[in-house]
Design a protein around this motif. Structure first.
Motif, mmCIF file in Angstrom:
data_model
loop_
_atom_site.group_PDB
_atom_site.id
_atom_site.type_symbol
_atom_site.label_atom_id
_atom_site.label_comp_id
_atom_site.label_asym_id
_atom_site.label_seq_id
_atom_site.Cartn_x
_atom_site.Cartn_y
_atom_site.Cartn_z
ATOM 1 N N UNK A 35 -33.974 71.030 2.205
ATOM 2 C CA UNK A 35 -33.302 71.315 0.933
ATOM 3 C C UNK A 35 -32.170 70.313 0.704
ATOM 4 N N UNK A 36 -31.427 70.011 1.763
ATOM 5 C CA UNK A 36 -30.366 69.010 1.648
ATOM 6 C C UNK A 36 -30.926 67.643 1.295
ATOM 7 N N UNK A 37 -32.007 67.285 1.940
ATOM 8 C CA UNK A 37 -32.607 65.964 1.710
ATOM 9 C C UNK A 37 -33.080 65.773 0.278
ATOM 10 N N UNK A 38 -33.538 66.841 -0.357
ATOM 11 C CA UNK A 38 -34.078 66.713 -1.712
ATOM 12 C C UNK A 38 -32.993 66.635 -2.779
ATOM 13 N N UNK A 39 -31.733 66.719 -2.358
ATOM 14 C CA UNK A 39 -30.635 66.635 -3.319
ATOM 15 C C UNK A 39 -30.638 65.288 -4.029
ATOM 16 N N UNK A 40 -30.074 65.279 -5.230
ATOM 17 C CA UNK A 40 -29.883 64.033 -5.964
ATOM 18 C C UNK A 40 -29.066 63.059 -5.123
ATOM 19 N N UNK A 42 -27.110 59.188 -5.600
ATOM 20 C CA UNK A 42 -26.700 58.154 -6.557
ATOM 21 C C UNK A 42 -27.375 56.825 -6.244
ATOM 22 N N UNK A 43 -27.990 56.237 -7.267
ATOM 23 C CA UNK A 43 -28.694 54.946 -7.150
ATOM 24 C C UNK A 43 -29.739 54.950 -6.032
ATOM 25 N N UNK A 44 -30.234 56.144 -5.671
ATOM 26 C CA UNK A 44 -31.231 56.282 -4.609
ATOM 27 C C UNK A 44 -30.737 55.625 -3.311
ATOM 28 N N UNK A 45 -29.433 55.626 -3.092
ATOM 29 C CA UNK A 45 -28.890 54.967 -1.897
ATOM 30 C C UNK A 45 -28.989 55.838 -0.652
ATOM 31 N N UNK A 46 -29.083 57.171 -0.846
ATOM 32 C CA UNK A 46 -29.207 58.083 0.302
ATOM 33 C C UNK A 46 -28.117 57.777 1.338
ATOM 34 N N UNK A 47 -26.880 57.967 0.890
ATOM 35 C CA UNK A 47 -25.710 57.528 1.663
ATOM 36 C C UNK A 47 -25.164 58.607 2.584
ATOM 37 N N UNK A 48 -25.960 59.608 2.908
ATOM 38 C CA UNK A 48 -25.459 60.715 3.722
ATOM 39 C C UNK A 48 -26.257 60.845 5.015
ATOM 40 N N UNK A 49 -25.552 61.033 6.114
ATOM 41 C CA UNK A 49 -26.184 61.440 7.369
ATOM 42 C C UNK A 49 -25.502 62.694 7.877
ATOM 43 N N UNK B 175 -39.897 60.173 -2.464
ATOM 44 C CA UNK B 175 -39.797 60.439 -1.017
ATOM 45 C C UNK B 175 -38.423 60.081 -0.477
ATOM 46 N N UNK B 176 -37.861 60.978 0.324
ATOM 47 C CA UNK B 176 -36.552 60.770 0.932
ATOM 48 C C UNK B 176 -36.705 60.197 2.343
ATOM 49 N N UNK B 177 -35.634 59.620 2.842
ATOM 50 C CA UNK B 177 -35.594 59.177 4.239
ATOM 51 C C UNK B 177 -36.051 60.332 5.138
ATOM 52 N N UNK B 178 -36.830 60.027 6.174
ATOM 53 C CA UNK B 178 -37.289 61.111 7.048
ATOM 54 C C UNK B 178 -36.120 61.769 7.769
ATOM 55 N N UNK B 179 -36.318 63.029 8.113
ATOM 56 C CA UNK B 179 -35.262 63.791 8.779
ATOM 57 C C UNK B 179 -34.774 63.091 10.042
ATOM 58 N N UNK B 198 -41.548 51.985 8.074
ATOM 59 C CA UNK B 198 -42.499 53.041 7.677
ATOM 60 C C UNK B 198 -42.020 53.689 6.379
ATOM 61 N N UNK B 199 -40.721 53.944 6.305
ATOM 62 C CA UNK B 199 -40.190 54.564 5.094
ATOM 63 C C UNK B 199 -40.357 53.623 3.894
ATOM 64 N N UNK B 200 -40.111 52.345 4.095
ATOM 65 C CA UNK B 200 -40.312 51.385 3.007
ATOM 66 C C UNK B 200 -41.737 51.462 2.451
ATOM 67 N N UNK B 201 -42.705 51.641 3.322
ATOM 68 C CA UNK B 201 -44.102 51.753 2.873
ATOM 69 C C UNK B 201 -44.308 53.003 2.019
ATOM 70 N N UNK B 202 -43.635 54.091 2.406
ATOM 71 C CA UNK B 202 -43.768 55.336 1.623
ATOM 72 C C UNK B 202 -43.180 55.160 0.226
#
Lengths: 245, 245
Positions: A35-40, A42-49, B175-179, B198-202
């Motif tokens: 659920x966290x991963x599917x969050x919006x 910004x700029x598809x940067x996915x800046x959260x770990x 598709x989001x970065x894998x867990x 692998x993620x780049x391919x997705x």
């Protein structure tokens, strides 16, 4: 309150600081992370770990940072079934694109908002499944030490923690600023002193009922802000490669 | 998808950029604002204000800031049934406690995370009631001008917008970065180049299916970050009284 809608869940939110001695099932935990991963983002940067802290020694170290010096404050950081630390992460971007200019202040804003969005997806999803939780901003009391404990590399900062588990308390809802003070139409409306005074009375009534304390919102603001507020943050950000320009 | 649980709603999130010509009922809109208000707030500071932009001229002005220069990008900023701008707000604290030290960088972090938490409460609640929405970070393309348009005083900055309405599209989930890449246990795990490849391919497969474009995540990161990223932000923050120390 099991499987309640997001709206109903949000309207009933209370921070939970006391948890039953009951683990969150793996399947549910994994769904919360999804659920966290599917969050919006910004700029598809996915800046959260996220760092999931299961090591009890590390939990204790972080709890000591969060609690008041020498005290036993925030024991839930140590004892909650799950404790997650949400980090702004530009390390991956640097790995992929070494020339990435991640030290602009804009990147910190992107990351901080994305952290809030992802974390709230997880908390609200958890609450809709009968769990409860509380955010832990006090890990920024010594953000550099938390960074060491979690072995975060350059380009990663721990921003906020989240305790999760099955609630073992039913706290009251703390009254929020009235809508007239936080929502304006088309142009910012400055709060009147009258509105703020009325709200202060509501907060005072809440604290009197909860714990007999005489306390209003102005005092909360003064206690928090009329002093240096975590003054080490900016130098730490610079050291980790953030907000340098 | 009406009244779906927060977890189900979060798992099915897609940003919606095309809306039916159908207003959000007042009662539902008001409930969404209440849902936002009940969000967690760091140190009970309640550092967020919302500007609801209904003035069509202001909508157009902001859309022109958000879209690429001269283009017709982000028309949904102009045309969505609702457009909210979430602001970090220390103006109230200054009113109540003139000696409040709101210019520490910590206060900006508190405000930015609180914005994300409150905004996501509203978006997820909206989605659980059949609405959809998309965040608008591009108002920071000219954050000073947005501040003028919304008449924000010193101590207030517009951080992110949110378009809301009834969806008139069914986009794919990106598709989001894998867990394994975003979740570590106890210590930060650096992503391997293999995992990232692998993620780049997705991502490539997703864009090929969506619009025939050959594009991967590394290119997204390079396009966004291998250049100055909104370089005016820091000076603007200082001017508004944020992050000066």
């Amino acid at each position: 309150m099991q499987h309640s809608s997001a709206l109903t869940t949000a309207l009933h939110h209370r921070s939970i600081r006391k948890f039953k001695d009951q683990a969150i099932p793996d399947e549910l935990f994994n769904q919360l992370i999804e659920a966290g991963k599917m969050a919006s983002t910004s700029s598809f940067l996915q800046s959260v770990s996220i760092i999931r802290v299961t090591d009890l020694h590390k939990r204790q170290q972080i709890r000591e940072i969060c609690g008041s010096a020498g005290g036993k404050g925030q024991m839930y950081v140590q004892e909650s079934p799950e404790f997650l630390v949400f980090c702004v992460d530009t390390h991956r971007h640097q790995q992929l694109v070494p020339e990435a200019q991640t030290d602009w202040t804009e990147i910190l804003l992107i990351g901080a908002v994305d952290v809030g969005i992802m974390a709230q997806n997880i908390l609200l999803s958890a609450e809709s499944e009968g769990l409860g939780g509380v955010y832990i901003g006090s890990l920024r009391n010594d953000i550099a030490q938390v960074t060491d404990i979690l072995a975060l590399p350059t380009g990663v900062i721990p921003l906020v923690g989240l305790c999760l588990g099955y609630p073992d308390q039913e706290p009251l809802q703390r009254p929020r600023l009235p809508t007239s003070l936080i929502l304006s139409e088309n142009a910012y409306q400055v709060a009147t002193q009258t509105d703020l005074a009325i709200y202060n009375e509501q907060v005072k009534a809440y604290y009197l009922e909860r714990n007999g304390k005489v306390f209003n919102w102005t005092e909360q603001v003064r206690n928090t802000l009329a002093k240096p507020v975590r003054p080490d943050i900016l130098a730490f950000l610079h050291k980790q490669g953030f907000a340098k320009r």
